[in-house]
Design an enzyme around this catalytic site. Structure first.
Site, mmCIF file in Angstrom:
data_model
loop_
_atom_site.group_PDB
_atom_site.id
_atom_site.type_symbol
_atom_site.label_atom_id
_atom_site.label_comp_id
_atom_site.label_asym_id
_atom_site.label_seq_id
_atom_site.Cartn_x
_atom_site.Cartn_y
_atom_site.Cartn_z
ATOM 1 N N LYS A 216 50.393 46.768 31.177
ATOM 2 C CA LYS A 216 49.140 46.146 30.711
ATOM 3 C C LYS A 216 48.645 46.757 29.400
ATOM 4 C CE LYS A 216 48.067 43.713 34.640
ATOM 5 N NZ LYS A 216 47.461 42.435 34.885
ATOM 6 N N SER B 111 39.384 45.696 38.402
ATOM 7 C CA SER B 111 39.394 47.027 38.998
ATOM 8 C C SER B 111 40.819 47.557 39.022
ATOM 9 C CB SER B 111 38.798 46.995 40.416
ATOM 10 O OG SER B 111 39.421 46.002 41.173
#
Lengths: 311, 311
Positions: free
Chosen positions: B50, B75
């Site tokens: 990511k 989250s």
């Protein structure tokens, strides 16, 4: 030993080993105030640096000797290393293991093609069992750490690390039988730019620390450590090299080993043995020595029982 | 999207990411009858692929936009990725997290310099909270997966893998929000030599599988999976790319995921998330598809709670 011996050894074993990756972590660097370069021998074939020495020692035998096979006594990584190295080179491997060795270790040796010979769990029994194989099969006995060809093989991990990062100021390894640190010390001497070599050792098995102090090979008084790969003793082949070329041995507690191991798992995202964590724990413990330095750390192996972690 | 967009993206983000190593294992190859190449994004900065999309999406903003900051609700790994990417680029990052998110996740975001904004644990509350930041701070909202700049960033992992192994016949990724597989599909299309892209998806969250069948974006009915990174939904930016360039989605059970995860830990010696294991589990499940093929597998991340392992 000369520079050329290490170069020839590396050329020889190259087709049978991985040139393992070097990992870094800004977070771990920040924690210790140094630039750390982790040479990941847990990613080596069969999961430990021992593959290097195993391959080299077999390749240095004559064709005749190779045909008759090799024998060792070990229930640790050298058992698996010699088995896989033998398989890669088409040589029979006889591994003497104590009858009470964990089944998973015996299965691992068999999985790599080694022939397991069980014996009573005493030093005398395993030496007798190995001698019997030598006599019956004409196999060559290979020692896991006190053998010059093994030492040279183990040194190739540090050679690769210095090829990638020639300006390391320190290289740190765990110290068990002394093969890895002796090989590393030779490699740092011949290929480093004034690169110091430091050992990490559990307080519980501090034979190397005491041997360097006294000037002769001392034996372990206790072996009550989680770093099960480091319970072995120095030998007369590797000790003189360690005396000559190793700067310092740093001792760490069991708690420091487990804390360091967890950090390596969480932050480097690697599965590694408690023994590897000893080297990193040494850097954490003596931060001042390594402050703002470029430090290589040999992550020695990754053969750990996931069902029995210390955290 | 063109080949040049991916090349430019890779050049742009290179200084801020790791070119992660590719690991292999003869043992795992033998188990599935294929040659596997594991691209280890668990070793990426902050521990997941990511980071790539996070860096690229911020770098594509104007200087003015960057000054006002970026906001997302997550989250998971994108929260940490955006925080670290923002820190690396000197940009403020606002991360909306549900109040019941694990403390360790909130601390990780703060550790990377992100500002945590807590909200009620509902979809509505988090969207409202993010909107509020956009309005108050003028920050730009960045979506974790349904954003073309994020998709391009994620595709660079496959580009690097194909640079090293240009002749891969398959590349497999896990499928969650669809950013990774869409980017991978573009990279394989432009840089592969007829390289097919396959997704692995938990049976429990098989929205991508069903979406490909029906031809429209389907929603998840259950999200009861250990692969917590894969509970998210496909979006309108990535679904058309997936439709066009992804060959197949293979679904796996929870048991298959845990078995595959343990094998990766034990044999590759890496700490990786359950989500990564989904891709490897897919290869194990459909062995015939991959028999004797060269197969790349994207190991997506390594942020896992060592105190809460499934084995």
């Amino acid at each position: 030993m000369e520079k050329e011996d290490l170069l020839a050894c590396h050329q020889r074993i190259k087709p049978f080993i991985h040139n393992t990756p070097v990992l870094t972590s800004q977070l771990l660097n920040g924690m210790v105030g140094a630039s750390l370069f982790f040479k990941c021998e847990n990613f080596q074939k069969m999961g430990a640096f021992k593959m290097r020495g195993g391959v080299n020692s077999i390749m240095q035998l004559t064709k005749e000797e190779q045909k008759r096979g090799v024998v060792t006594h070990s229930s640790g990584n050298f058992a698996q290393a010699l088995s896989l190295a033998s398989k890669s080179l088409g040589v029979p491997a006889y591994i003497v293991m104590p009858s009470n060795a964990p089944n998973v270790k015996k299965e691992a040796v068999k999985g790599y093609g080694g022939q397991v010979i069980e014996c009573e769990p005493t030093l005398e029994a395993r030496e007798l069992a190995a001698e019997k194989i030598v006599n019956e099969k004409g196999a060559t006995f290979l020692h896991p750490s006190n053998d010059m060809d093994v030492i040279l093989g183990q040194g190739t991990a540090c050679m690769e690390l210095l090829e990638e990062h020639p300006d390391l100021e320190y290289v740190i390894t765990p110290v068990g039988g002394g093969g890895l640190i002796a090989g590393t010390a030779l490699a740092a001497h011949f290929f480093g730019q004034n690169c110091k070599v430091v050992g990490g050792e559990p307080l519980e098995v501090d034979d190397a620390y005491r041997s360097l102090k006294s000037g002769k090979i001392e034996t372990n008084i206790t072996t009550n450590t989680i770093a099960d790969g480091l319970k072995t003793q120095l030998g007369d082949q590797n000790f003189p090299i360690i005396q000559k070329h190793v700067d310092e041995i740093i001792r760490v507690t069991e708690e420091e080993i487990v804390t360091a191991m967890r950090l390596l798992w969480e932050r480097l995202k690697i599965v590694c043995e408690p023994s590897c964590a000893v080297a990193f724990a040494a850097v954490q413990k003596e931060k001042n020595t390594f402050l703002n330095k470029k430090v290589g750390i040999i992550i020695s192996g990754g053969n750990v029982d996931l069902g029995n972690l210390p955290f």
